[in-house]
Write a protein that holds these residues in place. Structure first.
Motif, PDB file in Angstrom:
ATOM      1  N   GLU A  81       0.711  -1.137   0.105  1.00 36.98           N
ATOM      2  CA  GLU A  81       0.322  -0.270  -0.373  1.00 36.98           C
ATOM      3  C   GLU A  81       0.955   1.680  -0.381  1.00 36.98           C
ATOM      4  O   GLU A  81       0.367   2.193  -0.511  1.00 36.98           O
ATOM      5  CB  GLU A  81      -0.836  -0.070   1.149  1.00 36.98           C
ATOM      6  N   CYS A  82       2.018   1.006   0.520  1.00 38.59           N
ATOM      7  CA  CYS A  82       2.958   2.051   0.694  1.00 38.59           C
ATOM      8  C   CYS A  82       3.145   3.035  -0.262  1.00 38.59           C
ATOM      9  O   CYS A  82       3.919   3.836  -0.494  1.00 38.59           O
ATOM     10  CB  CYS A  82       4.290   1.893   1.450  1.00 38.59           C
ATOM     11  N   ALA A  83       2.985   2.203  -1.493  1.00 37.07           N
ATOM     12  CA  ALA A  83       4.280   1.872  -2.726  1.00 37.07           C
ATOM     13  C   ALA A  83       2.624   3.071  -3.718  1.00 37.07           C
ATOM     14  O   ALA A  83       3.312   3.888  -4.623  1.00 37.07           O
ATOM     15  CB  ALA A  83       3.909   0.674  -3.912  1.00 37.07           C
ATOM     16  N   ASN A  84       1.507   3.176  -3.653  1.00 29.97           N
ATOM     17  CA  ASN A  84       0.455   3.998  -4.204  1.00 29.97           C
ATOM     18  C   ASN A  84      -0.288   4.979  -2.730  1.00 29.97           C
ATOM     19  O   ASN A  84      -0.909   4.169  -2.022  1.00 29.97           O
ATOM     20  CB  ASN A  84      -0.284   2.984  -4.498  1.00 29.97           C
ATOM     21  N   SER A  85       0.032   5.811  -2.911  1.00 32.50           N
ATOM     22  CA  SER A  85      -0.429   6.806  -2.072  1.00 32.50           C
ATOM     23  C   SER A  85      -1.888   6.960  -1.642  1.00 32.50           C
ATOM     24  O   SER A  85      -2.556   6.933  -0.372  1.00 32.50           O
ATOM     25  CB  SER A  85      -0.334   8.895  -2.110  1.00 32.50           C
ATOM     26  N   THR A  86      -2.598   6.617  -2.801  1.00 32.63           N
ATOM     27  CA  THR A  86      -3.972   5.802  -3.135  1.00 32.63           C
ATOM     28  C   THR A  86      -4.473   4.793  -1.740  1.00 32.63           C
ATOM     29  O   THR A  86      -5.803   4.580  -1.706  1.00 32.63           O
ATOM     30  CB  THR A  86      -4.692   6.074  -4.147  1.00 32.63           C
ATOM     31  N   LEU A  87      -4.099   4.265  -1.850  1.00 31.90           N
ATOM     32  CA  LEU A  87      -4.154   3.262  -1.193  1.00 31.90           C
ATOM     33  C   LEU A  87      -4.006   3.083   0.258  1.00 31.90           C
ATOM     34  O   LEU A  87      -4.287   2.319   1.391  1.00 31.90           O
ATOM     35  CB  LEU A  87      -3.718   1.681  -1.496  1.00 31.90           C
ATOM     36  N   SER A  88      -2.910   3.842   0.501  1.00 29.34           N
ATOM     37  CA  SER A  88      -2.305   3.942   2.027  1.00 29.34           C
ATOM     38  C   SER A  88      -2.647   4.783   2.866  1.00 29.34           C
ATOM     39  O   SER A  88      -3.239   4.834   4.363  1.00 29.34           O
ATOM     40  CB  SER A  88      -0.636   3.997   2.466  1.00 29.34           C
TER      41      SER A  88
END
Length: 854
Positions: free
Chosen positions: A352-359
């Motif tokens: 999730e940390c690789a995509n701000s929309t997920l984190s």
């Protein structure tokens, strides 16, 4: 047995539902017999599925630890009570206590012969091993009754019932026992006759079997359907078997067995025409019999079929740790939250940390990926759960010294614990009291002690069993002085002869009028309680840290604590504090009192730097020596690994006595600091560096410096006016930001390059770092630190400009980045991210020349 029962109650409900689904018209009779030692029964019988479920769910464990049990006597009662051709399941976690009762064994054998019932043993524990007669009796009875013995762990119970589902859910008189074989270790071959026309053969096994093969008459190969396959037992189905001699070849380990039954379709699954079968059933016509069978994923008698919810029970699906989703006639395994399925149907963790929309982390927070999830952490000095971060004013000492700061979202509040606390006036807390059961595990927050037990927590290890508790808690340290503010201390609990067997953190503050308040953080366990010192009732004096308030001549006053005796001037000692920017030498007047002396003046080697009474420590005189060579007489020595600052403290004495032989005390002191990039510059006589004073938006005055170092330790800067190097040498370049509070900033080396002249705008340029990232074409360039602290470091092999040039000048354009507001570390792998840094924070440092040495 209690753990077994919890799991058995779960699978019992499942099995009853399965039997009901296979036999819509119900079953003949349910029977349950309880057995233990010394009681057996009574037998409970019913034709109601719901009533039998109540029988089973109301079983409870009494006592425990008595192994073995009266299993054979219980089995006898079940055989006597059950109708003929019953399936009897013996559930136990113990061996049979009554295995050697010959009369009882004969009765059981006779009942098996008469009733023709099959007996299955489900054993989750033993009192001995599998070779003991108290266990082997189970195998004897299973063999005699065409049953099985399952010895499995508690976690396998659901799988065993899945096995038994197919075995138990068959109509009475629908099958004929054809073969029963007991084996031990190795390969075996057996034959059995099939003399009638059967719809199918049902083969059941137990024990560890590596391979099994069925061959029909004249070595015909048969199609075998696997119903259940586990390492301790399996169920196979052979459709439409031929009449003749059949052969089984089996290879296994330990005790294992094979049973074969011939199955005939009955009126519960036979139809006149295929059109009578349920839409979710298959139809087969064999030897004039039309048989309806529910398809995989459905359950019933073939005339009626309903969907199986494979997700309702863990043993009905193979989704393991994934999510099971029931579908009509089947199920699907989906990935749990935080995972995604690959093209190979493997669930892998989502970063999730690789995509701000997920984190969904706050822009200031740090995202940390975990297996199946993530968490967000606000940076140091900020408040929040990571998904929302805001400045924590309490970290900036906004409330001032001695005040408690409480932070909430959007606000903070300050209060003085001296006037906002809870009063504890328990007299049992006194060290004079004996053992009790009191406990302070619920005490959290600020408290003040009052009453006859004492007004402050004891500073000494209280005897175990005193203070009205089992393990009394005391403060391992001295109480603060008035004006010192809130200090941290360790509270210890006395237990097992160890004065600090348990410990926790407490905060203490001295308040006006001679009392203390304590920020308690629960006790580690019960029964532990805070212990008060009864001698503190009349303690109203405020003493230095090396003094204690004791009762003398009828009143409390400050006196030197016990320790090495001070008999003369030579016994006096000095306290020394080595800080970042200064050394503080302190002289304790308590020791002078012992000699009837007092200090008249205190000064350093430079007499203009005089001492002062330390406002934080009553009875202490201190003098400050700056960490600058020559200031206040400070001397500096560099030994290659440390910078050593030294000075001398002078104390002039006076006394009320007639004579004194020494009127001045002279004490030398020093502080040693490990060399780093910054300190090595300060300790060098003439470092070659570039320096620039900068102002960061009203936050203070800072200084940026760039220097050239001799090696990768960055502890030895070049000195003098110029540097001459050959192309075999390496340039080690360091950039430093220095200031009163530079810790919130990071140096970002944006563009670092060389020119053959002093002019930074010279068109001939060679870049080491461009747009914050190293020149990937030059493999000698190494950037060790950039955008992570107040230091920047890189190295490159020395070179010469092509042409008539022998000089090299270095230039670095740097940014000063606020780490609390933005990400400062450059990303130089893959797609580079642009950093929103203010142009007003760009500064250029120039260094040189460096002379090319042939």
């Amino acid at each position: 047995m209690s753990d077994d029962l919890r799991q058995l109650k779960l699978v019992n409900g499942w099995l009853l539902d399965r039997v009901s689904a296979r036999f819509p018209c119900g079953v003949r009779k349910y029977t349950m017999v309880e057995f233990n030692d010394p009681t057996i029964g009574p037998a409970k019988t019913t034709s109601s599925k719901a009533e039998f479920a109540d029988f089973f769910n109301n079983i409870y464990v009494r006592g425990g630890g008595d192994c073995p049990e009266l299993a054979i006597a219980g089995l006898k009662m079940a055989l006597e009570t059950s109708p003929p051709n019953s399936f009897i399941l013996v559930l136990t976690d113990a061996s049979a206590r009554d295995y050697d009762n010959a009369s009882l064994k004969n009765d059981v054998s006779s009942l098996i012969a008469v009733k023709q019932s099959q007996i299955f043993f489900l054993i989750t524990g033993l009192c001995s091993d599998t070779n003991d007669p108290s266990f082997l009796i189970y195998r004897e009875i299973a063999y005699e009754s065409f049953g099985h013995v399952f010895q499995v762990s508690l976690s396998e119970l659901g799988k065993v019932f899945n096995y038994l589902d197919y075995t138990l859910s068959r109509p009475v008189n629908s099958s004929i026992q054809l073969f029963s074989g007991e084996y031990k270790d190795g390969q075996h071959s057996s034959q059995f006759p099939v003399l009638n026309n059967f719809t199918s053969l049902i083969v059941t096994t137990d024990g560890t079997i590596y391979s099994i093969r069925f061959t029909g008459p004249q070595d015909t190969v048969t199609d075998t359907k696997v119903i259940v396959s586990e390492n301790w037992g399996s169920v196979y189905l052979v459709k439409n078997p031929l009449i003749g001699i059949w052969q089984i070849r089996v290879d296994g380990q330990g005790q294992f067995s094979v049973r074969v039954e011939g199955f005939k379709a009955t009126n519960t699954s036979a139809a006149g025409h295929c059109s009578e079968c349920h839409p979710n059933a298959t139809c087969e016509v064999h030897l004039g019999v039309t048989e309806c069978s529910c398809k995989d994923g459905f359950i019933g008698d073939g005339l009626t079929c309903s969907d199986i919810d494979e997700c309702a029970y863990s043993w009905s699906n193979n989704c393991s740790s994934n999510v099971c989703i029931n579908t009509f006639g089947s199920f699907e395994c989906a990935c749990r939250s935080g995972f995604i399925k690959t093209s190979r149907d493997i669930c892998v963790d989502i970063d999730e940390c690789a995509n701000s929309t997920l984190s969904n982390c706050d822009v200031l927070a740090t995202c940390s990926n975990t297996y199946g999830g993530h968490f967000c952490t606000c940076p140091l000095g900020y408040y929040g759960d990571g998904f929302s971060c805001e400045l924590n004013e309490c970290e900036t000492n906004v409330c001032g010294k001695g005040m408690e700061c409480i932070k909430n979202y959007g606000s903070y509040s300050c209060y003085d614990p001296c006037f906002n606390h809870t009063v504890l006036d328990d007299p049992w807390r006194s060290t004079f009291n004996q053992i009790g059961g009191n406990c302070d595990i619920d005490k959290i927050g600020w408290y003040r002690f009052t009453g006859s037990g004492g007004i402050r927590i004891s500073e000494y290890c209280a005897p175990q069993g005193s203070c009205g508790t089992s393990a009394p808690m005391w403060i391992n340290g001295t109480h603060p002085l008035l004006g010192e503010g809130i200090i941290n201390h360790t509270a210890c609990a006395h237990w097992y002869g160890d004065c600090c067997y348990w410990s926790t953190n407490v905060q203490v503050k001295a308040c006006p009028n001679g009392y203390y308040v304590y920020n308690l953080n629960r006790t580690p366990y019960c029964t532990l309680a805070y212990c008060t010192d009864p001698s503190s009732l009349n303690d109203t004096c405020t003493c230095a840290e090396d003094e204690e308030c004791i009762l003398k001549n009828g009143s409390y006053s400050c006196h030197c604590k016990e320790g090495p005796p001070v008999l003369g001037i030579e016994d006096l000692d000095m306290g020394l504090t080595c800080s970042t920017h200064e050394m503080k030498a302190s002289f304790r007047t308590c020791q002078l009192k012992t000699l009837n002396l007092k200090a008249r003046s205190v000064y350093l080697s430079d007499k203009s730097c005089i001492g002062y009474e330390d406002g934080n420590r009553t009875g202490v005189i201190s003098a400050l020596s700056p960490l600058q060579h020559g200031k206040c007489g400070t001397q500096l020595h560099n030994n290659g690994t440390h910078a050593i600052y030294s000075n001398t403290l002078y104390v002039t004495l006076e006394t009320d006595r007639i004579i004194i032989r020494t009127y001045q005390v002279q004490m030398s002191f020093f502080c040693a600091y490990p060399l780093d990039m910054k300190l090595s510059l300060e300790t060098s006589l003439r470092p070659i560096l570039s320096s620039l004073s900068i102002n960061l938006g009203g936050t203070g005055q800072f200084k940026a410096e760039m220097a050239l170092y001799r090696d990768q330790s960055y502890l030895s800067p070049y000195e003098g006016t110029e540097v001459a190097l050959s192309t075999r040498s390496t340039l080690y370049v360091g950039v430093i930001l220095d200031g009163a509070d530079a810790s919130q900033y990071a140096v970002v080396m944006k563009n670092c390059f060389a020119t053959p002249t002093r002019n930074a705008e010279d068109p001939v340029k060679y870049y080491f770092i461009k747009e914050r990232c190293p020149n990937s074409q030059d493999t000698t360039i190494r950037v060790m630190e950039n955008g992570v602290s107040t230091r920047g470091r890189f190295a490159v092999q020395m070179f010469k400009f092509v042409g008539d040039y022998n000089l090299v000048y270095l230039h670095c354009e740097i940014n000063i980045c606020d780490i609390k507001k933005q990400a400062c570390k450059p990303s130089c792998s893959g797609v580079r991210t642009r950093m929103a840094l203010s142009e007003s924070q760009n500064f250029v440092l120039n260094l040189g020349p460096i002379i090319f040495l042939c």
